[in-house]
Design an enzyme around this catalytic site. Structure first.
Site, short mmCIF file in Angstrom:
data_model
loop_
_atom_site.label_atom_id
_atom_site.label_comp_id
_atom_site.label_asym_id
_atom_site.label_seq_id
_atom_site.Cartn_x
_atom_site.Cartn_y
_atom_site.Cartn_z
N ASP A 152 14.93 36.86 53.17
CA ASP A 152 15.74 36.99 54.39
C ASP A 152 17.22 37.00 54.01
O ASP A 152 17.93 36.02 54.16
CB ASP A 152 15.41 35.82 55.34
CG ASP A 152 16.19 35.90 56.64
OD1 ASP A 152 16.65 37.00 56.99
OD2 ASP A 152 16.34 34.85 57.29
N ASP A 156 18.90 35.75 59.25
CA ASP A 156 18.72 35.78 60.70
C ASP A 156 17.34 35.25 61.11
O ASP A 156 16.95 35.34 62.28
CB ASP A 156 18.93 37.19 61.25
CG ASP A 156 17.94 38.20 60.67
OD1 ASP A 156 17.15 37.80 59.77
OD2 ASP A 156 17.96 39.36 61.10
N GLU A 163 13.11 44.54 53.70
CA GLU A 163 13.19 43.24 53.05
C GLU A 163 11.82 42.81 52.49
O GLU A 163 11.73 42.21 51.43
CB GLU A 163 13.71 42.18 54.04
CG GLU A 163 15.20 42.33 54.36
CD GLU A 163 15.66 41.36 55.43
OE1 GLU A 163 16.68 40.69 55.22
OE2 GLU A 163 15.02 41.27 56.50
N SER A 190 4.35 41.20 67.78
CA SER A 190 5.27 41.50 68.90
C SER A 190 5.82 42.92 68.83
O SER A 190 6.58 43.35 69.71
CB SER A 190 6.42 40.49 68.90
OG SER A 190 7.02 40.44 67.61
N HIS A 310 8.12 11.97 16.00
CA HIS A 310 8.85 12.02 14.73
C HIS A 310 10.34 12.17 15.03
O HIS A 310 10.73 12.95 15.90
CB HIS A 310 8.36 13.24 13.92
CG HIS A 310 9.13 13.49 12.66
ND1 HIS A 310 9.97 14.57 12.49
CD2 HIS A 310 9.18 12.78 11.49
CE1 HIS A 310 10.49 14.53 11.28
NE2 HIS A 310 10.04 13.46 10.66
N ASN A 311 11.18 11.41 14.31
CA ASN A 311 12.63 11.46 14.52
C ASN A 311 12.96 11.48 16.02
O ASN A 311 13.63 12.38 16.52
CB ASN A 311 13.24 12.69 13.82
CG ASN A 311 13.24 12.53 12.31
OD1 ASN A 311 12.86 11.49 11.79
ND2 ASN A 311 13.66 13.56 11.60
N GLU A 340 10.12 6.65 16.21
CA GLU A 340 10.72 6.49 14.88
C GLU A 340 12.20 6.14 15.00
O GLU A 340 12.91 6.69 15.86
CB GLU A 340 10.56 7.78 14.06
CG GLU A 340 11.01 7.60 12.62
CD GLU A 340 10.75 8.81 11.75
OE1 GLU A 340 10.88 8.68 10.52
OE2 GLU A 340 10.40 9.88 12.28
N ASP A 342 15.50 5.77 12.37
CA ASP A 342 16.12 5.86 11.04
C ASP A 342 17.43 5.07 11.07
O ASP A 342 18.39 5.50 11.73
CB ASP A 342 16.44 7.32 10.69
CG ASP A 342 15.23 8.06 10.15
OD1 ASP A 342 14.17 7.43 10.05
OD2 ASP A 342 15.35 9.25 9.84
N HIS A 355 19.95 11.02 11.45
CA HIS A 355 19.22 11.61 10.33
C HIS A 355 20.16 11.63 9.14
O HIS A 355 21.08 12.45 9.08
CB HIS A 355 18.73 13.01 10.70
CG HIS A 355 17.45 13.37 10.01
ND1 HIS A 355 16.92 14.62 10.01
CD2 HIS A 355 16.58 12.61 9.30
CE1 HIS A 355 15.78 14.63 9.33
NE2 HIS A 355 15.56 13.42 8.90
N GLU A 389 12.58 3.42 9.48
CA GLU A 389 13.02 3.89 8.16
C GLU A 389 14.34 3.16 7.88
O GLU A 389 15.37 3.47 8.46
CB GLU A 389 13.22 5.41 8.18
CG GLU A 389 11.94 6.21 8.22
CD GLU A 389 11.17 6.16 6.90
OE1 GLU A 389 11.76 5.79 5.87
OE2 GLU A 389 9.97 6.50 6.91
N LYS A 440 8.65 -1.83 5.82
CA LYS A 440 8.35 -2.49 4.56
C LYS A 440 8.24 -4.01 4.80
O LYS A 440 8.92 -4.55 5.68
CB LYS A 440 9.45 -2.22 3.54
CG LYS A 440 9.62 -0.73 3.20
CD LYS A 440 8.64 -0.32 2.17
CE LYS A 440 8.70 1.16 1.84
NZ LYS A 440 9.93 1.85 1.99
N SER A 518 1.88 6.52 5.01
CA SER A 518 2.33 7.76 5.63
C SER A 518 2.02 8.94 4.71
O SER A 518 2.12 8.82 3.48
CB SER A 518 3.83 7.71 5.91
OG SER A 518 4.11 6.79 6.94
N ILE A 647 7.33 44.09 36.70
CA ILE A 647 6.13 43.35 37.11
C ILE A 647 5.26 43.14 35.87
O ILE A 647 5.16 44.02 35.01
CB ILE A 647 5.36 44.12 38.22
CG1 ILE A 647 6.20 44.12 39.50
CG2 ILE A 647 4.00 43.50 38.49
CD1 ILE A 647 5.65 44.96 40.61
N ASN A 673 0.62 45.96 35.91
CA ASN A 673 1.47 45.77 37.09
C ASN A 673 0.87 44.91 38.19
O ASN A 673 0.87 45.30 39.36
CB ASN A 673 1.84 47.14 37.69
CG ASN A 673 2.74 47.93 36.77
OD1 ASN A 673 3.48 47.35 35.97
ND2 ASN A 673 2.67 49.24 36.85
#
Length: 754
Positions: A152, A156, A163, A190, A310-311, A340, A342, A355, A389, A440, A518, A647, A673
């Site tokens: 729209d 309106d 449209e 209508s 990880h990290n 983790e 570090d 890191h 770590e 450790k 690990s 599409i 499509n």
């Protein structure tokens, strides 16, 4: 238009809310990106009651907008690193943070007054609550209203045929113009040449008539109008394989999904009720009861797969990416149970996390621990392992130990649960609400040794430093082979003592249950291939952690299924990186209440197991299954190319992940499509050799003959969680967030191999 607006606001139940009214009037808020970037922007809630719009900084008509359904939460006050950095300039009562689903960055805002801040905080929270609690029909209705507002253009409250034609292109529909005009005329009761909102809803219903669902309904309906209780029972028993529960289930579904009261009174279901059921959670491919916490949580911790990051502090790549507390918050929100940290020596005697020897930003260790205290148990009550770590000097190690004790208090596990040296690890149930330090340790639980002891660098540390030398980021290894370990920090390690892996024979004769090793991804894969059965037996007693190769500086991931197949529990992934591997992780840990722990199959918990992922047929009880998936149709698939007139040409690929012999895929042909209601009616067949370890991933792509197909959506789930029968698969974005109402309609059959 006013009646349209009130209708839209009623749909979210906030038409008289003063906070929402203020949001609709609009406010000037400061958008904050850093201590130095603070710009005023005009924000307001649009008429649909679900879209927030704001003016961008560029001159002219530049603006941005997002949906309330994209938001996960609102944080009040200085609850982000950015807002903490400007705390002296702007008090907490003016500040709030909008948190988005998935990996999208937060939006930090500062209001002019405390009242204005509260209006936005409370208003957005109410709208999020409403959006989260919509049923499937409510979401669908809202989707229809959203499209109406998009189409729209002149606002309106009505649409002409021109449209509507544009709308069909926006909705991924390539429809014959004469047919579209015919549907438009049918809806235009209508005869004004325009469709108002209710007529548009009718137009949408005609447009989305599901012939493939109607056909299933007709197969079981005696009169073609309703399903009697007996007919619905028959459908549930034969097609949905509900078995002896079919009778009770039929009554339950009628009460839950049938919209017509007269049908409910007759214990019957109309086509609308039938479609509502098939599109619901009950009709989805994932068994709803397995989404809940249902597994035995009283077995040793080594008997569970553990969602692991990880990290965790990184939001981007491994060399120059941003370190942030948000990394921990986002991982924990996803159910992660092993993060983790570090740690390195920082200025002013305060350890930092980043890191090492890279350009990644540093954050304070104590802030990480404060974040863990606040977020560790919001999603899951089960234990969180902090994989440390440690690169700090003796003094700063003691500072870390003090922070851990003082900030975490009773949350931190500092001694064996019953004061005894354990013969096996305690269970997740026993460790609820506890944070365990993995690091450790000097000596074992039996001994308390000298205050400072030497320890060796881990394999992961050595590999990382070698990679830095290889890429010329440092000129030579700066890692001291022997470092000092403070007694204060060592004493905090209880059930997760880091040790170097010395081989399976040494572990059998000398390992204690609280020792953890690990493995790099390459080492874990090699052990799986060369000694799979031994690795499985080892992992029934010991915890193992695997981590990505140091060469993955782009924060890419390895396939976690390779590690799970040998029983490795802590399979650490870069949570910040969306893609296949995180789809597998999210799909696997979606079961069992998304608590972050999954009980291993019984043949992986047995210390005498003969199971090997390379030779699954040799295990006792080997029983492969046949999986047959009829891919019937797709619904409202999103566009991947926003270019006008573009599409999608969708295809569906089903991928199986598991032990090596189960890693297979098959796909349908593509449909030209049509992303709106493509129909394939193609069947894909698989044999699953180890169903207990298999994951099934449904991927939808936009076919391209000349370049790589574009990703449209996916959904991944464990094979053991599949509901057979006619099911809908509600697709997720590349980021793992829902993209309603996009779905696939399939018919799944699982049978024994004869």
């Amino acid at each position: 238009t006013s009646s349209l607006l009130s209708g839209l606001l009623l749909s979210v139940g906030t038409e008289d809310d003063p906070h929402v009214k203020l949001m609709m009037e609009g406010s000037t808020l400061r958008k904050v990106k850093s201590r130095f970037w603070k710009k005023q922007r005009h924000f307001r809630l649009l008429e649909d009651g679900l879209t927030i719009w704001y003016k961008s900084g560029w001159a002219g008509k530049g603006h941005s907008k997002f949906s309330v359904s994209d938001l996960e939460a609102v944080r009040e006050g200085h609850q982000s690193e950015v807002l903490l950095s400007i705390a002296e300039e702007f008090p907490a009562e003016l500040c709030f943070t909008l948190v988005f689903h998935g990996r999208q960055g937060n939006l930090d805002l500062v209001a002019e007054t405390p009242d204005e801040a509260q209006a936005w905080i409370q208003g957005v929270r109410k709208l999020i609550h409403k959006a989260q609690n919509m049923d499937e029909q409510g979401r669908q209705d809202q989707w229809v209203r959203d499209w109406f507002l998009k189409a729209d253009k002149n606002k309106d409250g009505k649409m002409n045929f021109k449209e509507v034609k544009k709308l069909l292109k926006m909705m991924n529909v390539d429809m014959n113009e004469d047919h579209a005009l015919c549907l438009f005329t049918m809806a235009d009761k209508s005869e004004t040449g325009y469709l108002e909102i209710e007529q548009f809803v009718h137009f949408y219903k005609i447009l989305t008539q599901r012939d493939e669902v109607w056909k299933v309904f007709q197969d079981y309906s005696g009169d073609g109008e309703i399903l009697t209780l007996e007919e619905l029972e028959c459908f549930l028993r034969v097609e949905q394989q509900e078995g002896q529960h079919s009778s009770h289930r039929a009554e339950e579904l009628i009460q839950r999904y049938e919209p017509l009261e007269s049908a409910v009174n007759q214990s019957a279901m109309t086509m609308d009720g039938f479609q509502a059921y098939l599109c619901s959670l009950d009709g989805s491919i994932f068994k709803p009861e397995l989404l809940e916490l249902h597994q035995d949580m009283t077995q040793p911790l080594s008997h569970y797969f553990i969602s692991s990051s990880h990290n965790t502090y990184l939001l981007e790549n491994q060399l120059t990416g941003l370190s942030s507390l948000e990394g921990y918050i986002q991982a924990l929100k996803r159910g992660c149970r092993c993060v983790e940290v570090d740690s390195w020596d920082g200025d002013d005697g305060e350890p930092v996390v980043y890191h090492g020897h890279t350009l990644t930003k540093k954050i304070l260790f104590k802030d990480v621990i404060l974040t863990l205290r606040d977020y560790a148990f919001k999603v899951s009550e089960f234990p969180v392992i902090v994989s440390l770590e440690n690169h700090c000097c003796l003094e700063q190690q003691t500072v870390m130990a003090n922070h851990l004790r003082q900030i975490l208090g009773d949350m931190l596990l500092t001694a064996p649960l019953d004061g005894q040296i354990p013969e096996r690890l305690p269970s997740p149930q026993q460790l609820r609400g506890k944070i365990l330090l993995k690091a450790k340790k000097s000596g074992g639980l039996e001994t308390r040794l000298d205050e400072t002891l030497a320890y060796e660098a881990s394999d992961e540390e050595e590999l990382w430093f070698l990679m830095l030398v290889h890429t010329n980021l440092i000129s030579r290894p700066v890692l001291s082979q022997k470092s000092k370990l403070s007694r204060e920090l060592s004493d905090l390690v209880v059930y997760c003592k880091n040790v170097r892996f010395q081989g399976f024979e040494q572990a059998r004769s000398n390992a204690t249950c609280y020792e953890i090793s690990s493995f790099s991804e390459s080492k874990a894969k090699r052990l799986s291939k060369e000694a799979g059965a031994e690795f499985v037996r080892y992992n029934s007693q010991q915890l193992s952690r695997t981590y990505p190769s140091g060469m993955r500086t782009d924060s890419s991931n390895y396939n976690p299924q390779d590690m799970w197949s040998t029983g490795c529990q802590i399979v650490a992934l870069n949570f910040q990186t969306a893609g296949l591997e995180m789809d597998l992780n999210d799909g696997f840990f979606r079961q069992n209440g998304s608590c972050g722990l999954i009980l291993k199959p019984d043949f992986m918990r047995d210390a005498n197991s003969r199971f090997s992922p390379e030779k699954p047929e040799e295990r006792p009880g080997y029983k492969p299954l046949r999986l047959s998936i009829q891919v019937i149709s797709g619904q409202q698939l999103p566009k991947v190319n926003m270019k006008e007139g573009s599409i999608v040409d969708p295809l569906v690929r089903v991928e199986i992940f598991g032990v090596p012999i189960d890693q297979v895929k098959a796909e349908t042909s593509h449909i030209n499509n049509n992303g709106f209601n493509p129909v394939w009616n193609q069947t894909l067949n698989f044999i699953i050799h180890v169903p207990e370890l298999a994951l099934v991933r449904f991927v939808v792509e936009d076919f391209d003959m000349t370049t790589k197909n574009d990703f449209i959506g996916q959904f991944t789930l464990p094979f053991t969680c599949i509901q057979p029968g006619y099911r809908h698969i509600h697709l997720l974005s590349k980021d793992g967030t829902p993209i309603p109402p996009s779905s696939l309609f399939v018919n799944v059959s699982i049978s024994e191999l004869t």
